[in-house]
Design a protein around this motif. Structure first.
Motif, mmCIF file in Angstrom:
data_model
loop_
_atom_site.group_PDB
_atom_site.id
_atom_site.type_symbol
_atom_site.label_atom_id
_atom_site.label_comp_id
_atom_site.label_asym_id
_atom_site.label_seq_id
_atom_site.Cartn_x
_atom_site.Cartn_y
_atom_site.Cartn_z
ATOM 1 N N ARG A 150 0.296 -35.109 64.910
ATOM 2 C CA ARG A 150 -0.608 -33.994 64.605
ATOM 3 C C ARG A 150 -2.081 -34.344 64.814
ATOM 4 N N ASP A 151 -2.450 -35.613 64.591
ATOM 5 C CA ASP A 151 -3.857 -36.007 64.692
ATOM 6 C C ASP A 151 -4.236 -36.542 66.073
ATOM 7 N N THR A 152 -3.342 -36.485 67.023
ATOM 8 C CA THR A 152 -3.586 -37.119 68.318
ATOM 9 C C THR A 152 -4.306 -36.208 69.307
ATOM 10 N N ALA A 153 -4.883 -36.861 70.313
ATOM 11 C CA ALA A 153 -5.528 -36.120 71.399
ATOM 12 C C ALA A 153 -4.506 -35.328 72.200
ATOM 13 N N THR A 154 -3.303 -35.880 72.331
ATOM 14 C CA THR A 154 -2.252 -35.183 73.079
ATOM 15 C C THR A 154 -1.884 -33.860 72.413
ATOM 16 N N ASN A 155 -1.733 -33.892 71.096
ATOM 17 C CA ASN A 155 -1.399 -32.668 70.366
ATOM 18 C C ASN A 155 -2.515 -31.641 70.485
ATOM 19 N N TRP A 156 -3.765 -32.090 70.332
ATOM 20 C CA TRP A 156 -4.933 -31.201 70.432
ATOM 21 C C TRP A 156 -5.015 -30.600 71.826
ATOM 22 N N SER A 157 -4.767 -31.414 72.827
ATOM 23 C CA SER A 157 -4.817 -30.947 74.210
ATOM 24 C C SER A 157 -3.737 -29.907 74.484
ATOM 25 N N THR A 158 -2.542 -30.116 73.917
ATOM 26 C CA THR A 158 -1.428 -29.195 74.150
ATOM 27 C C THR A 158 -1.734 -27.800 73.616
ATOM 28 N N PHE A 159 -2.367 -27.708 72.470
ATOM 29 C CA PHE A 159 -2.572 -26.410 71.830
ATOM 30 C C PHE A 159 -4.010 -25.893 71.967
ATOM 31 N N VAL A 160 -4.999 -26.692 71.570
ATOM 32 C CA VAL A 160 -6.378 -26.213 71.574
ATOM 33 C C VAL A 160 -6.935 -26.137 72.989
ATOM 34 N N TYR A 161 -6.760 -27.209 73.749
ATOM 35 C CA TYR A 161 -7.315 -27.219 75.096
ATOM 36 C C TYR A 161 -6.692 -26.107 75.942
ATOM 37 N N SER A 162 -5.379 -25.907 75.800
ATOM 38 C CA SER A 162 -4.728 -24.845 76.564
ATOM 39 C C SER A 162 -5.252 -23.474 76.153
ATOM 40 N N SER A 163 -5.599 -23.339 74.866
ATOM 41 C CA SER A 163 -6.167 -22.071 74.389
ATOM 42 C C SER A 163 -7.549 -21.843 74.997
ATOM 43 N N LEU A 164 -8.338 -22.910 75.111
ATOM 44 C CA LEU A 164 -9.659 -22.802 75.741
ATOM 45 C C LEU A 164 -9.527 -22.446 77.218
ATOM 46 N N GLU A 165 -8.540 -23.005 77.878
ATOM 47 C CA GLU A 165 -8.307 -22.656 79.281
ATOM 48 C C GLU A 165 -7.903 -21.195 79.424
ATOM 49 N N ASP A 166 -7.081 -20.710 78.495
ATOM 50 C CA ASP A 166 -6.701 -19.292 78.511
ATOM 51 C C ASP A 166 -7.930 -18.398 78.295
ATOM 52 N N PHE A 167 -8.825 -18.843 77.420
ATOM 53 C CA PHE A 167 -10.085 -18.136 77.169
ATOM 54 C C PHE A 167 -10.881 -18.020 78.476
ATOM 55 N N ARG A 168 -10.953 -19.114 79.207
ATOM 56 C CA ARG A 168 -11.674 -19.117 80.481
ATOM 57 C C ARG A 168 -11.021 -18.168 81.490
ATOM 58 N N LYS A 169 -9.687 -18.222 81.580
ATOM 59 C CA LYS A 169 -8.972 -17.351 82.516
ATOM 60 C C LYS A 169 -9.154 -15.880 82.142
ATOM 61 N N ALA A 170 -9.122 -15.592 80.840
ATOM 62 C CA ALA A 170 -9.304 -14.215 80.385
ATOM 63 C C ALA A 170 -10.706 -13.712 80.722
ATOM 64 N N THR A 171 -11.689 -14.607 80.629
ATOM 65 C CA THR A 171 -13.063 -14.218 80.961
ATOM 66 C C THR A 171 -13.192 -13.924 82.449
ATOM 67 N N ILE A 172 -12.541 -14.724 83.275
ATOM 68 C CA ILE A 172 -12.534 -14.462 84.717
ATOM 69 C C ILE A 172 -11.891 -13.100 84.999
ATOM 70 N N LYS A 173 -10.797 -12.816 84.276
ATOM 71 C CA LYS A 173 -10.136 -11.517 84.430
ATOM 72 C C LYS A 173 -11.069 -10.386 84.008
ATOM 73 N N ASP A 174 -11.764 -10.578 82.885
ATOM 74 C CA ASP A 174 -12.688 -9.552 82.403
ATOM 75 C C ASP A 174 -13.802 -9.283 83.405
ATOM 76 N N ILE A 175 -14.286 -10.337 84.054
ATOM 77 C CA ILE A 175 -15.324 -10.172 85.073
ATOM 78 C C ILE A 175 -14.812 -9.278 86.196
ATOM 79 N N ALA A 176 -13.569 -9.501 86.610
ATOM 80 C CA ALA A 176 -12.980 -8.685 87.675
ATOM 81 C C ALA A 176 -12.787 -7.239 87.224
ATOM 82 N N LEU A 177 -12.402 -7.047 85.946
ATOM 83 C CA LEU A 177 -12.133 -5.697 85.439
ATOM 84 C C LEU A 177 -13.384 -4.835 85.332
#
Length: 380
Positions: A76-103
């Motif tokens: 739970r306290d590892t970088a791998t765990n943080w990357s799996t959940f938080v980092y992927s969420s930040l990447e989704d945030f970025r992708k959603a923003t790119i989508k919003d720009i197109a919309l």
């Protein structure tokens, strides 16, 4: 017939010019919902992700996860765990923003992914970071979150706008240095909308019948863009406005504390909304406490506020002559009316009425001192 005449006259008054507060609100709304603002959000997210990439790579090189894995907490306290959940969420945030720009090309607007990311960050351990890394990340994330929050507060869902006069005044105080000159704005009384319905054009709308209603942004590209109900002052808000004045409302801590303290003492306001006893006397919190019980929502009709590209307000953000008259023309009860037209007093609900020049202005019994009448900027 009388209602038609009132709407026509009201439209003419709005066409002549918005108040300074309304200009500021429209300026902020167009700024937050602009394509450039959204592109800048993507730039902030990119910078945040780049910094996290560096930290994650360093954590991997140093083998931090080995030290943070244990029988009780697992990974739970590892970088791998943080990357799996938080980092992927930040990447989704970025992708959603790119989508919003197109919309934006089809005038479609949505919430950002900031709230989802915030929950992920709160729910997952950052123990794998060094204190400096964690401090830097939190500072960057707070900047991204606050920036995205402006879009989310203006967008709403299905007309559920969350902005009121308090929020807009605070936002202006925070952002005013960005606007040395206000853009030129024009009220289009030929383009009108109704609360609960999709607007005829994408942009900012001003209430036809209420100078205190917060302006809002609505759009045509999807169903969530419908015009919401007006958020305007209730009796408490009107009393605060009368007591401290438009320029001091919410921002003058001492005046707000004096009003709040008196309102609590009289029992007219009783809810501190989680603040401590006597916090309403504190200039730091008085405005916030009062604001939490100063607004009401109601449906109404709206006019489109058009921003003229490339042109600035002639008065450079200062009220024009008509607005100065509307804002500053006052008359105490017992005195002769200085100008024929429609007046109102915050001392009494539904007090708006016409007066002839020279007519003595009446007084009402009130707990807030002498009755003062104000010129209504929207005549008719």
């Amino acid at each position: 017939m009388r209602a038609d005449i009132n709407v026509h006259t009201r439209g003419a008054a709005l066409e002549a010019g918005l108040s300074l507060q309304q200009k500021r609100q429209a300026t902020l709304l167009y700024h937050w919902m602009s394509l450039d603002y959204l592109k800048a959000l993507k730039t902030l997210i990119d910078a945040l992700l780049h910094g996290v990439d560096v930290d994650l790579e360093l954590a991997k090189q140093q083998g931090r996860d080995i030290l943070l894995t244990n029988d009780r907490w697992g990974v739970r306290d590892t970088a791998t765990n943080w990357s799996t959940f938080v980092y992927s969420s930040l990447e989704d945030f970025r992708k959603a923003t790119i989508k919003d720009i197109a919309l934006r090309a089809v005038e479609s607007y949505e919430f950002t992914g900031a709230n989802q990311c915030s929950r992920m960050i709160e729910e997952h351990s950052s123990l794998w970071m060094t204190p400096d890394e964690e401090q830097r990340f939190k500072k960057q994330w707070e900047k991204v979150y606050r920036y995205a929050g402006k879009v989310d507060s203006a967008a709403g869902t299905g007309g559920a706008r969350n902005l009121d006069d308090f929020a807009m005044v605070m936002a202006w105080e925070e952002s005013r240095t960005l606007f040395p000159r206000l853009p030129k704005l024009r009220v289009r009384t030929d383009v009108f909308g109704v609360s609960g319905k999709r607007p005829p054009r994408t942009g900012v709308y001003v209430a036809q019948d209420d100078p205190h209603a917060t302006l809002q942004f609505a759009w045509t590209g999807n169903g969530d863009g419908v015009i919401g109900q007006a958020r305007t002052f209730n009796d408490i808000g009107l009393r605060a406005l009368a007591a401290v004045g438009r320029d001091a409302l919410w921002v003058d801590g001492s005046k707000m504390a004096a009003f709040a303290s008196d309102a609590f003492r009289r029992g007219e306001v009783t809810d501190r909304h989680g603040f401590d006893v006597d916090d309403e006397k504190d200039p730091r919190w008085a405005g916030t406490i009062v604001s939490m019980q100063s607004f009401v929502k109601r449906p109404t009709d709206w006019y489109f506020v058009e921003m003229i590209d490339g042109e600035s307000d002639e008065e450079d953000g200062v009220e024009n002559t008509n607005e100065v008259v509307a804002t500053r023309l006052r008359c105490a009860a017992g005195q002769p009316c200085p100008r024929e037209g429609w007046w109102f007093t915050p001392s009494k609900a539904n007090s708006r009425r016409p007066f002839h020049q020279g007519e003595v202005m009446p007084a009402f019994t009130t707990d807030y001192g002498a009755t003062h009448w104000q010129w209504d900027e929207h005549q008719g």
